[in-house]
Scaffold this active site. Structure first.
Site, mmCIF file in Angstrom:
data_model
loop_
_atom_site.group_PDB
_atom_site.id
_atom_site.type_symbol
_atom_site.label_atom_id
_atom_site.label_comp_id
_atom_site.label_asym_id
_atom_site.label_seq_id
_atom_site.Cartn_x
_atom_site.Cartn_y
_atom_site.Cartn_z
ATOM 1 N N LYS A 218 15.837 -16.558 -62.858
ATOM 2 C CA LYS A 218 14.921 -17.007 -63.974
ATOM 3 C C LYS A 218 14.496 -17.992 -64.241
ATOM 4 O O LYS A 218 14.537 -19.124 -62.758
ATOM 5 C CB LYS A 218 16.151 -17.490 -64.672
ATOM 6 C CG LYS A 218 16.750 -16.120 -65.235
ATOM 7 C CD LYS A 218 17.889 -16.851 -67.010
ATOM 8 C CE LYS A 218 18.473 -15.341 -67.116
ATOM 9 N NZ LYS A 218 19.360 -15.539 -68.732
ATOM 10 N N ARG B 89 25.650 -12.287 -63.115
ATOM 11 C CA ARG B 89 24.457 -10.932 -63.059
ATOM 12 C C ARG B 89 22.734 -11.272 -61.865
ATOM 13 O O ARG B 89 23.097 -12.560 -61.877
ATOM 14 C CB ARG B 89 24.224 -10.842 -64.107
ATOM 15 C CG ARG B 89 23.279 -9.975 -64.889
ATOM 16 C CD ARG B 89 22.909 -10.035 -66.328
ATOM 17 N NE ARG B 89 21.893 -8.626 -66.522
ATOM 18 C CZ ARG B 89 20.614 -9.240 -66.712
ATOM 19 N NH1 ARG B 89 20.292 -9.606 -65.984
ATOM 20 N NH2 ARG B 89 20.494 -8.093 -67.073
#
Length: 304
Positions: free
Chosen positions: A225, A265
Protein backbone atom coordinates in the site's frame (compact mmCIF):
# COMPACT_ATOMS: atom_id res chain seq x y z
CA UNK A 1 -11.23 -18.69 22.52
CA UNK A 2 -7.49 -18.21 22.16
CA UNK A 3 -4.71 -20.45 20.97
CA UNK A 4 -1.23 -20.83 22.31
CA UNK A 5 0.03 -18.29 19.77
CA UNK A 6 -1.93 -15.45 21.33
CA UNK A 7 -4.36 -15.34 18.38
CA UNK A 8 -8.03 -14.72 19.03
CA UNK A 9 -9.74 -17.82 17.64
CA UNK A 10 -13.43 -18.52 17.73
CA UNK A 11 -15.57 -21.42 16.62
CA UNK A 12 -16.57 -21.34 12.98
CA UNK A 13 -13.47 -19.58 11.62
CA UNK A 14 -10.56 -21.25 9.87
CA UNK A 15 -7.62 -20.99 12.24
CA UNK A 16 -4.01 -21.97 12.55
CA UNK A 17 -1.53 -22.00 15.46
CA UNK A 18 -0.07 -18.68 14.23
CA UNK A 19 -1.05 -15.66 12.20
CA UNK A 20 -2.45 -16.94 8.88
CA UNK A 21 -1.30 -15.75 5.48
CA UNK A 22 -4.01 -14.74 3.02
CA UNK A 23 -2.65 -14.65 -0.53
CA UNK A 24 -4.26 -12.27 -3.02
CA UNK A 25 -5.43 -13.19 -6.51
CA UNK A 26 -6.84 -10.13 -8.29
CA UNK A 27 -8.82 -11.22 -11.34
CA UNK A 28 -8.88 -7.64 -12.61
CA UNK A 29 -7.17 -5.59 -15.31
CA UNK A 30 -6.71 -2.54 -13.06
CA UNK A 31 -5.52 -3.49 -9.57
CA UNK A 32 -3.08 -0.91 -8.18
CA UNK A 33 -0.60 -3.70 -7.47
CA UNK A 34 -0.75 -6.36 -10.17
CA UNK A 35 -3.61 -5.47 -12.47
CA UNK A 36 -3.89 -7.73 -15.48
CA UNK A 37 -1.29 -10.32 -14.46
CA UNK A 38 -3.85 -12.92 -13.33
CA UNK A 39 -6.86 -11.85 -15.42
CA UNK A 40 -7.17 -15.16 -17.29
CA UNK A 41 -8.95 -17.90 -15.32
CA UNK A 42 -6.28 -20.54 -15.90
CA UNK A 43 -3.51 -18.13 -14.94
CA UNK A 44 -5.42 -16.97 -11.87
CA UNK A 45 -5.97 -20.53 -10.62
CA UNK A 46 -2.30 -21.33 -11.18
CA UNK A 47 -1.34 -18.18 -9.30
CA UNK A 48 -3.51 -19.20 -6.34
CA UNK A 49 -1.95 -22.67 -6.25
CA UNK A 50 1.53 -21.15 -6.49
CA UNK A 51 0.76 -18.91 -3.49
CA UNK A 52 -0.41 -21.93 -1.50
CA UNK A 53 2.83 -23.73 -2.41
CA UNK A 54 4.75 -20.69 -1.12
CA UNK A 55 2.97 -20.84 2.24
CA UNK A 56 -0.43 -19.16 1.89
CA UNK A 57 -3.09 -20.60 4.17
CA UNK A 58 -6.03 -19.20 2.22
CA UNK A 59 -6.56 -17.28 -1.01
CA UNK A 60 -8.57 -14.07 -1.41
CA UNK A 61 -10.13 -13.88 -4.88
CA UNK A 62 -11.43 -10.53 -6.10
CA UNK A 63 -12.90 -9.40 -9.39
CA UNK A 64 -13.23 -5.68 -8.76
CA UNK A 65 -10.47 -3.19 -7.98
CA UNK A 66 -11.00 -0.99 -4.93
CA UNK A 67 -8.10 1.35 -5.67
CA UNK A 68 -8.87 5.10 -5.52
CA UNK A 69 -10.67 6.21 -8.66
CA UNK A 70 -11.46 2.70 -9.89
CA UNK A 71 -14.61 2.32 -11.96
CA UNK A 72 -16.99 -0.33 -10.66
CA UNK A 73 -17.63 -3.30 -12.91
CA UNK A 74 -21.14 -4.65 -13.36
CA UNK A 75 -22.40 -7.74 -11.58
CA UNK A 76 -22.22 -10.03 -14.60
CA UNK A 77 -18.59 -9.13 -15.28
CA UNK A 78 -17.58 -9.62 -11.65
CA UNK A 79 -19.23 -13.04 -11.57
CA UNK A 80 -17.56 -13.98 -14.86
CA UNK A 81 -14.19 -13.13 -13.36
CA UNK A 82 -14.36 -14.79 -9.95
CA UNK A 83 -16.64 -17.84 -10.09
CA UNK A 84 -14.47 -20.00 -12.41
CA UNK A 85 -11.37 -19.15 -10.35
CA UNK A 86 -13.10 -20.02 -7.08
CA UNK A 87 -14.33 -23.32 -8.54
CA UNK A 88 -10.88 -24.15 -9.83
CA UNK A 89 -9.15 -23.44 -6.51
CA UNK A 90 -11.87 -25.12 -4.44
CA UNK A 91 -11.50 -28.27 -6.53
CA UNK A 92 -7.87 -28.36 -5.37
CA UNK A 93 -8.86 -28.09 -1.71
CA UNK A 94 -7.83 -24.45 -1.28
CA UNK A 95 -9.50 -22.37 1.45
CA UNK A 96 -10.92 -19.33 -0.33
CA UNK A 97 -12.30 -15.95 0.63
CA UNK A 98 -14.15 -13.84 -1.91
CA UNK A 99 -13.37 -10.14 -2.00
CA UNK A 100 -16.63 -8.50 -3.05
CA UNK A 101 -19.11 -5.78 -2.13
CA UNK A 102 -22.01 -7.47 -3.92
CA UNK A 103 -24.39 -9.85 -2.15
CA UNK A 104 -25.09 -11.80 -5.33
CA UNK A 105 -21.39 -12.36 -5.95
CA UNK A 106 -20.86 -13.41 -2.34
CA UNK A 107 -23.79 -15.84 -2.52
CA UNK A 108 -22.69 -17.49 -5.75
CA UNK A 109 -19.07 -17.58 -4.62
CA UNK A 110 -20.01 -19.45 -1.46
CA UNK A 111 -21.93 -21.97 -3.55
CA UNK A 112 -18.89 -22.30 -5.83
CA UNK A 113 -16.64 -23.17 -2.89
CA UNK A 114 -15.58 -19.98 -1.10
CA UNK A 115 -15.35 -20.32 2.68
CA UNK A 116 -15.66 -16.69 3.78
CA UNK A 117 -16.67 -13.25 2.52
CA UNK A 118 -14.28 -10.28 2.59
CA UNK A 119 -16.33 -7.11 2.01
CA UNK A 120 -14.33 -3.87 2.14
CA UNK A 121 -17.58 -1.99 2.79
CA UNK A 122 -18.54 -4.15 5.76
CA UNK A 123 -21.97 -4.69 4.21
CA UNK A 124 -22.65 -1.00 3.52
CA UNK A 125 -22.32 -1.06 -0.28
CA UNK A 126 -25.08 -3.64 -0.82
CA UNK A 127 -28.04 -3.69 1.58
CA UNK A 128 -28.61 -7.38 0.86
CA UNK A 129 -25.09 -8.49 1.84
CA UNK A 130 -25.74 -9.06 5.54
CA UNK A 131 -28.83 -11.17 4.83
CA UNK A 132 -26.83 -13.38 2.48
CA UNK A 133 -23.95 -13.77 4.93
CA UNK A 134 -26.26 -14.46 7.87
CA UNK A 135 -28.18 -17.10 5.92
CA UNK A 136 -25.02 -18.80 4.74
CA UNK A 137 -23.30 -18.91 8.13
CA UNK A 138 -20.04 -17.93 6.45
CA UNK A 139 -17.39 -15.89 8.27
CA UNK A 140 -17.50 -12.21 7.31
CA UNK A 141 -14.72 -9.62 7.22
CA UNK A 142 -15.98 -6.22 8.39
CA UNK A 143 -13.61 -3.51 7.20
CA UNK A 144 -13.57 0.11 8.34
CA UNK A 145 -15.04 1.99 5.38
CA UNK A 146 -16.14 5.54 4.71
CA UNK A 147 -17.34 5.11 1.15
CA UNK A 148 -16.05 4.39 -2.33
CA UNK A 149 -12.77 6.14 -3.13
CA UNK A 150 -14.14 8.00 -6.14
CA UNK A 151 -13.01 11.52 -7.03
CA UNK A 152 -12.70 13.57 -3.84
CA UNK A 153 -14.79 11.19 -1.76
CA UNK A 154 -12.06 10.05 0.61
CA UNK A 155 -13.48 11.31 3.95
CA UNK A 156 -10.05 11.07 5.53
CA UNK A 157 -10.34 13.71 8.27
CA UNK A 158 -9.90 12.41 11.82
CA UNK A 159 -9.33 14.05 15.20
CA UNK A 160 -8.16 10.76 16.76
CA UNK A 161 -7.66 8.11 14.09
CA UNK A 162 -7.42 5.09 16.39
CA UNK A 163 -10.40 5.97 18.57
CA UNK A 164 -12.58 6.89 15.60
CA UNK A 165 -11.75 3.75 13.63
CA UNK A 166 -12.34 1.57 16.69
CA UNK A 167 -15.65 3.30 17.46
CA UNK A 168 -16.85 3.13 13.86
CA UNK A 169 -15.90 -0.54 13.58
CA UNK A 170 -17.65 -1.23 16.87
CA UNK A 171 -20.84 0.38 15.55
CA UNK A 172 -20.59 -1.48 12.26
CA UNK A 173 -20.03 -4.82 13.95
CA UNK A 174 -23.08 -4.16 16.13
CA UNK A 175 -25.17 -3.63 12.99
CA UNK A 176 -23.75 -6.81 11.43
CA UNK A 177 -24.63 -8.82 14.54
CA UNK A 178 -28.11 -7.31 14.67
CA UNK A 179 -28.68 -8.47 11.09
CA UNK A 180 -28.21 -12.07 12.20
CA UNK A 181 -24.55 -12.73 11.45
CA UNK A 182 -23.17 -14.84 14.30
CA UNK A 183 -20.59 -13.18 16.55
CA UNK A 184 -18.24 -16.13 16.07
CA UNK A 185 -18.19 -15.46 12.32
CA UNK A 186 -17.04 -11.81 12.42
CA UNK A 187 -13.50 -10.66 11.54
CA UNK A 188 -12.49 -6.99 11.70
CA UNK A 189 -10.13 -5.07 9.41
CA UNK A 190 -8.97 -1.47 10.06
CA UNK A 191 -9.01 -0.67 6.34
CA UNK A 192 -5.46 0.58 5.93
CA UNK A 193 -5.25 2.99 3.00
CA UNK A 194 -9.01 3.45 2.74
CA UNK A 195 -9.76 7.11 3.51
CA UNK A 196 -6.48 7.21 5.45
CA UNK A 197 -3.08 8.76 4.92
CA UNK A 198 0.37 7.47 5.90
CA UNK A 199 0.22 8.82 9.45
CA UNK A 200 -3.23 7.30 9.94
CA UNK A 201 -2.10 3.87 8.74
CA UNK A 202 1.00 3.89 10.92
CA UNK A 203 -0.99 4.96 13.98
CA UNK A 204 -3.39 2.06 13.48
CA UNK A 205 -0.55 -0.42 13.10
CA UNK A 206 0.97 0.94 16.30
CA UNK A 207 -2.25 0.26 18.22
CA UNK A 208 -3.43 -3.12 17.02
CA UNK A 209 -4.20 -3.85 20.67
CA UNK A 210 -7.06 -1.36 20.50
CA UNK A 211 -8.48 -3.11 17.45
CA UNK A 212 -8.12 -6.55 19.01
CA UNK A 213 -9.97 -5.28 22.06
CA UNK A 214 -13.09 -5.22 19.91
CA UNK A 215 -13.18 -8.93 20.68
CA UNK A 216 -13.00 -10.31 17.13
CA UNK A 217 -10.18 -11.81 15.05
CA UNK A 218 -8.19 -9.16 13.20
CA UNK A 219 -7.22 -9.10 9.52
CA UNK A 220 -4.40 -6.71 8.56
CA UNK A 221 -4.18 -5.84 4.85
CA UNK A 222 -1.12 -3.62 4.34
CA UNK A 223 0.40 -5.29 1.31
CA UNK A 224 2.16 -2.92 -1.10
CA UNK A 225 0.00 0.00 0.00
CA UNK A 226 0.83 3.62 -0.57
CA UNK A 227 1.87 4.32 3.02
CA UNK A 228 4.67 1.76 2.70
CA UNK A 229 5.94 3.52 -0.40
CA UNK A 230 5.94 6.82 1.46
CA UNK A 231 7.81 5.30 4.42
CA UNK A 232 10.44 3.78 2.12
CA UNK A 233 10.86 7.00 0.15
CA UNK A 234 11.60 9.14 3.18
CA UNK A 235 11.08 12.92 3.27
CA UNK A 236 10.94 14.34 -0.23
CA UNK A 237 11.78 11.03 -1.89
CA UNK A 238 9.97 9.20 -4.65
CA UNK A 239 8.00 6.18 -3.41
CA UNK A 240 9.02 2.90 -5.05
CA UNK A 241 6.39 1.20 -7.23
CA UNK A 242 3.99 -1.23 -5.61
CA UNK A 243 5.93 -4.35 -6.64
CA UNK A 244 9.02 -3.07 -4.83
CA UNK A 245 7.27 -2.89 -1.46
CA UNK A 246 7.22 -6.61 -0.62
CA UNK A 247 10.04 -6.51 1.94
CA UNK A 248 8.24 -3.69 3.73
CA UNK A 249 5.04 -5.73 3.54
CA UNK A 250 6.77 -8.68 5.21
CA UNK A 251 7.98 -6.35 7.98
CA UNK A 252 4.41 -5.20 8.63
CA UNK A 253 3.26 -8.83 8.53
CA UNK A 254 5.73 -9.68 11.29
CA UNK A 255 4.52 -6.74 13.37
CA UNK A 256 0.89 -7.73 12.81
CA UNK A 257 1.60 -11.34 13.76
CA UNK A 258 3.37 -10.18 16.89
CA UNK A 259 0.39 -7.95 17.63
CA UNK A 260 -2.00 -10.92 17.53
CA UNK A 261 -3.55 -10.58 14.07
CA UNK A 262 -5.61 -13.55 12.90
CA UNK A 263 -4.34 -13.11 9.34
CA UNK A 264 -2.39 -10.83 7.04
CA UNK A 265 -3.41 -10.26 3.42
CA UNK A 266 -0.48 -10.10 0.97
CA UNK A 267 0.27 -10.20 -2.74
CA UNK A 268 3.63 -12.00 -2.47
CA UNK A 269 3.54 -14.80 0.07
CA UNK A 270 6.95 -16.36 0.64
CA UNK A 271 8.62 -13.64 2.77
CA UNK A 272 5.49 -13.09 4.83
CA UNK A 273 4.99 -16.82 5.36
CA UNK A 274 8.54 -16.99 6.70
CA UNK A 275 7.99 -13.90 8.86
CA UNK A 276 4.88 -15.16 10.63
CA UNK A 277 6.51 -18.52 11.32
CA UNK A 278 9.52 -16.82 12.90
CA UNK A 279 7.19 -14.74 15.08
CA UNK A 280 5.45 -17.93 16.16
CA UNK A 281 8.75 -19.59 17.05
CA UNK A 282 9.79 -16.58 19.14
CA UNK A 283 6.43 -16.61 20.93
CA UNK A 284 6.89 -20.27 21.75
CA UNK A 285 10.32 -19.52 23.20
CA UNK A 286 8.96 -16.70 25.36
CA UNK A 287 7.20 -18.99 27.83
CA UNK A 288 7.19 -22.76 28.31
CA UNK A 289 3.87 -23.14 26.49
CA UNK A 290 4.15 -20.17 24.13
CA UNK A 291 1.11 -18.39 25.54
CA UNK A 292 0.48 -14.74 26.20
CA UNK A 293 -2.44 -12.82 27.64
CA UNK A 294 -5.45 -11.84 25.58
CA UNK A 295 -6.91 -8.32 25.48
CA UNK A 296 -10.03 -7.55 27.48
CA UNK A 297 -13.22 -8.13 25.45
CA UNK A 298 -14.92 -5.08 24.02
CA UNK A 299 -16.90 -3.28 26.67
CA UNK A 300 -14.65 -4.39 29.51
CA UNK A 301 -12.77 -1.86 31.60
CA UNK A 302 -10.01 -0.32 29.53
CA UNK A 303 -11.11 -2.01 26.25
CA UNK A 304 -11.81 1.31 24.57
Amino acid sequence: MSSSSGQLHVAGLPHWDRCAVMGVVNVTPDSFSDGGRWFDTTTAVKRGLDLVAQGADLIDVGGESTRPGATRVDEAEELKRVIPVIRGLASEGVTISVDTMRASVAEQSLVAGAALVNDVSGGLADPDMLRVVAASGAPFVVMHWRGLLEGGNVKGAYDDIVTEVVDELHARVAAVLESGVAADRVIVDPGLGFSKNTDHDLALLARLDRLRALGHPLLVAASRKRFLGRVLAGPGGTPPPARERDAATAAVSALAAQGGAWAVRVHEVRATADAVRVVRAVEQARTPDGTRSEPAPHGAEGAR
